[in-house]
Design an enzyme around this catalytic site. Sequence first.
Site, PDB file in Angstrom:
ATOM      1  N   ALA A 140       0.825  -1.213   0.000  1.00  0.00           N
ATOM      2  CA  ALA A 140       0.000   0.000   0.000  1.00  0.00           C
ATOM      3  C   ALA A 140       0.856   1.259   0.000  1.00  0.00           C
ATOM      4  O   ALA A 140       2.066   1.233   0.252  1.00  0.00           O
ATOM      5  CB  ALA A 140      -0.921   0.001   1.216  1.00  0.00           C
ATOM      6  N   CYS A 141       0.206   2.389  -0.289  1.00  0.00           N
ATOM      7  CA  CYS A 141       0.842   3.700  -0.171  1.00  0.00           C
ATOM      8  C   CYS A 141       0.994   4.052   1.311  1.00  0.00           C
ATOM      9  O   CYS A 141       0.121   3.714   2.109  1.00  0.00           O
ATOM     10  CB  CYS A 141      -0.012   4.785  -0.834  1.00  0.00           C
ATOM     11  SG  CYS A 141      -0.164   4.653  -2.624  1.00  0.00           S
ATOM     12  N   PRO A 142       2.066   4.697   1.713  1.00  0.00           N
ATOM     13  CA  PRO A 142       3.165   5.197   0.882  1.00  0.00           C
ATOM     14  C   PRO A 142       4.380   4.284   0.863  1.00  0.00           C
ATOM     15  O   PRO A 142       5.406   4.650   0.333  1.00  0.00           O
ATOM     16  CB  PRO A 142       3.510   6.519   1.577  1.00  0.00           C
ATOM     17  CG  PRO A 142       3.295   6.209   3.026  1.00  0.00           C
ATOM     18  CD  PRO A 142       2.120   5.267   3.083  1.00  0.00           C
TER      19      PRO A 142
END
Length: 807
Positions: free
Chosen positions: A743-745
Site C-alpha cells: 500500500a501507499c506510501p
Amino acid sequence: MGTLISPQKLTVDLSKIPAEVLKEIEIFEGEVARLKRGEITADQFKSFRLQHGVYGQRQSGVQMFRIKVPQGRLNPAQLRRLADVAETYASGVCHLSTRQNIQMHFAKIETVSTMMRLIAEVGLTTREACADTVRNVTACPMAGISPTEVVDVTPYGLAITQHFLRNPICQKLPRKFKIALEGCPDQDHAATSIHDIGITAQKRDGQLGFRVVVGGGLGSTPRTANVLAEFASPEDLVAICEAIIRVFDRHGQRQNRYKARMKFLIEKLGFEKFYPLWKTELDLIKSQNGHYTLPAIEEVPLKQPVSPRAWSRERATGSFAAWLKYNVMRQKQPGYNLVTIKIPLGDIKRAPLRAVADTCERFSDGYIRVTVQQNFAMRWVHEADLPALYDALVKVGLAEAGADRIENIVSCPGTDSCGLSITSSKGLARALSGLFPPGDPVNDDLAGMSLKVSGCQNACAQHQLASIGFQGVGKKVGSHTAPFYELHLGGTNTQIGLQVLKIPAKRILDAVKHLVQWYRTGRQGGETFERFVRRMGKDKLKESLILFTFLPAYDEDRSFYVDWGDEKDFTTEDLGPGECAGGAYEMMEGFLFEADQELHLAGVMTEKGQTGHAVNKAYRAIVAAAKGLLVLEGVDSSIDADILFKAETLLVGKEILPRTFARLTDQVKDLGPKSPTVEFTREKIAYAKSFVEASHSAFDKHGRALKQGKAHAAEAPETAEQPVHGAPAITAATIRLDLSGVACPINYVKTKLKLEELEVGQRLEVILDEGEPIRNVPKSLQGDGQKILSQEKLDDHHYRLLIEKVY
C-alpha cells in the site's frame, strides 16, 4: 484606439494602455480561445496562464486572479477599479496577500482578458504574479516615513520591478523568485531574511549602502538567508539582483521542483561556490550595462488639514482612543501620521474598498500601501484630520482597533478557494479572533505578539514567522481523517519559529489560551514571548501542550472530524494524486507523535501509582517510534518483535540510531512484575524517553528528503512529460520490483530506495496495484525528477510502470 465597453458596463479607454500590453492581453485572449476549441490542453495552457497571474482554484471552472502591486502601493483610481472589477467579474472580494498583492477569486477564464484590460488602464498588471518568474517586489509599508529608516527604499523597489517585469532572463526560472526591501537597518518589517533576495538599507560614515542577503524561504524547509554583501553600492543594486538571478537560472534544479528554490541551490553548491559564480556574473553585467537609473518618485507636498477641529489625544475616549493608540503611528515628519486600516483576514468588499479610495484621496498623499499583515497603511494624514478620518472609517465599518496586534490574525484563503490548502485557515482564524477582542487593553501585555494561520505547508500566511503560528494538516484516525494543525512558536520576521507538535483543530483554542496564560505567569520581567519560547525549549513546550493532542474516537465526538466553519466530515481526497512522499513523511511523523503521547501517559500513570500500565506505555512508545523510523527502510510491520529486531539490524546497523540501542530487544522485553516499583518504572520511562528523543533526531535528519517532497508544489511541473500508456520498452538490463499488495506510501518508499541503488539512465520496472498506488506513485516520482517512460495495465488489479532514473 477606442473605448471598450464590457457586458457589465465597465468601460476601458484603450488609448491609456501601452500597445505592448494590449498585444499581450490579445495573445492571452487568443490562447483562451484555442483552449476552448480544444486546440491545446489545459496542461499546455497552464504555464502560460500562470505567467499571466491566473491561478487555478479548488473549485473547477473558476480562477484566482492575482494583481501585482509593487511595494503594495496603490492610488485611489486603482483602488476603485479593483473594487469594481472584483464586484463585476469575481466574488466581489479583494484579498490582500502577505506579499502585498491583491487577489480576486471565482473569476471565469472567459472574462480574464477583460479584467486585464480594466486594470491595465489604471497601471496595474497580473504579469508574472505567478509561475517561475520574479514575483511581486515587496517593501516595508513605512518606507519614506519611518522614524528608524535611513532611506526611502520605494524608488529602489520600483527600479527592480521595472527591470525584471517582462525581462526575458526571468520568464522560465527553475522556480518562483521573491525579492523584498527594507529601509530600517535594525527592524525587518519586510521580512527580508526569508526571501530569495533581501535588501536592507545601511549607512556608514554618512554614505548609503545596502545589505544583501540571498537564499531565504519558508515552506516545508524554512531557512533564513545568507549574507551576500554587507554594504553594496546603491548604483549596483539592480545589477546585483540580476547576477543572482542569472546564477539561479543557469545552475538551479529543473528536474525536481521540490528542490528548485534558490535556497536549495545554495545548499547544494555551498555558499563558498555560489559566491564566485555570482561575482563573475556581476562583473560581466557591470562591464556591459553600467549603472541603472532610479525612477523618480514624486515629492509629497506637505498636506494642509482637510477638516481641522480642536481636539487633543489626551482627551480622546472610548473606541476612538483605542484606535489612536493601536492604529496610528507618528511619522518622522512632524505633524503627520501613518494610519493602519485593519482589514480582517485581508478580505474587503467593493463598498468599503471604494470608501478607502475616497478617504485616501481626501486625507493622505494620494497613495495607500498594502501591508504584510493584510491591512492598508494610509500615510501623510495630518494630526488635525485624525478625528474626521476616524469618523469616515466608522461609517463604513473600517475603524476597528488593534492593528498589528495579536488580534490582527493573518490567514491565507485556505480551503475557501485554494486547491493546495488542507484545512480551513480562515475558519480557524475566525474562531481564534473570539479569544482576543479588538483593541482590548487587557492584551497590552501581549504587545508584539502575532497569530498566523496557513492552510498548508506552503506558508502563504507566513505562520513560521509568527509568535503563534499554525499550519493545516490532516491526520488519519482509524477510517476517518481529522483536521490538525502543526504548532509553530516563537517566530519573528528575522527568526523562524520552533515546530512543536500537532494539535486537533478543535483543541486549538484551548491550547492558545493555555499558552498565553503560561506565558503571562511564567515570563521573567519584561521577557518577550519569543524569548520565553526559546528559554522553555521544544521539549518543555511539547510536554506542556501534549495533553491538547489527544483525539476522541469518531463515534464519541464527530465534531473533531469536522473542520472549522464546515458541517461535512473532513477529507483530503480532493487534493489529488501525488502525495506518496508526503504520506511517508506523515506516517513517520504520526508514529513519533504517538510515541510522545504514550510517554506522556506513562508519566501520568506513574503519578497515579499505576506503575504496571506506565511501564507498558513506555514500551509502546519505543515500538511506535521504531515503527515510524522504519518507514525510511520501507518496512511496515505490525508485529512488535519484528519491529524491534529490524530497528536493531536496520536502524542501528545503518547508524540511523546510535549504537547505544544495539540491544534494544533485550532492554525492552523485561516489563517487570505486575506492579513494578516506582524506581523500576522511572528507569523504563527514562530509557524509552532517550529512544524516542533519538528517533526524533534521526527523523529530523533523515526524514528531510521526504519532507521536501511532502509539499504540493504551488504550481505543478509545467513541462512534465506524461507517461505513455502502452507497452513499455523492457530490456534485459531493466530491474524489476514487484510491489503488488504493498500500500501507499510504503510502495513509494521501496521504489525510491531501489532507484537509489541504480545508476542514472538505468530503468526500473515496478508492478503496482490499481487505485491509490497507480494514481499516486507515478506523480510522486515525477515530482522527484524521475522519468516515467510508460504505464501499462496488466489486468483488472495491477499496472506495470517503467521508470528511468534521472536524478
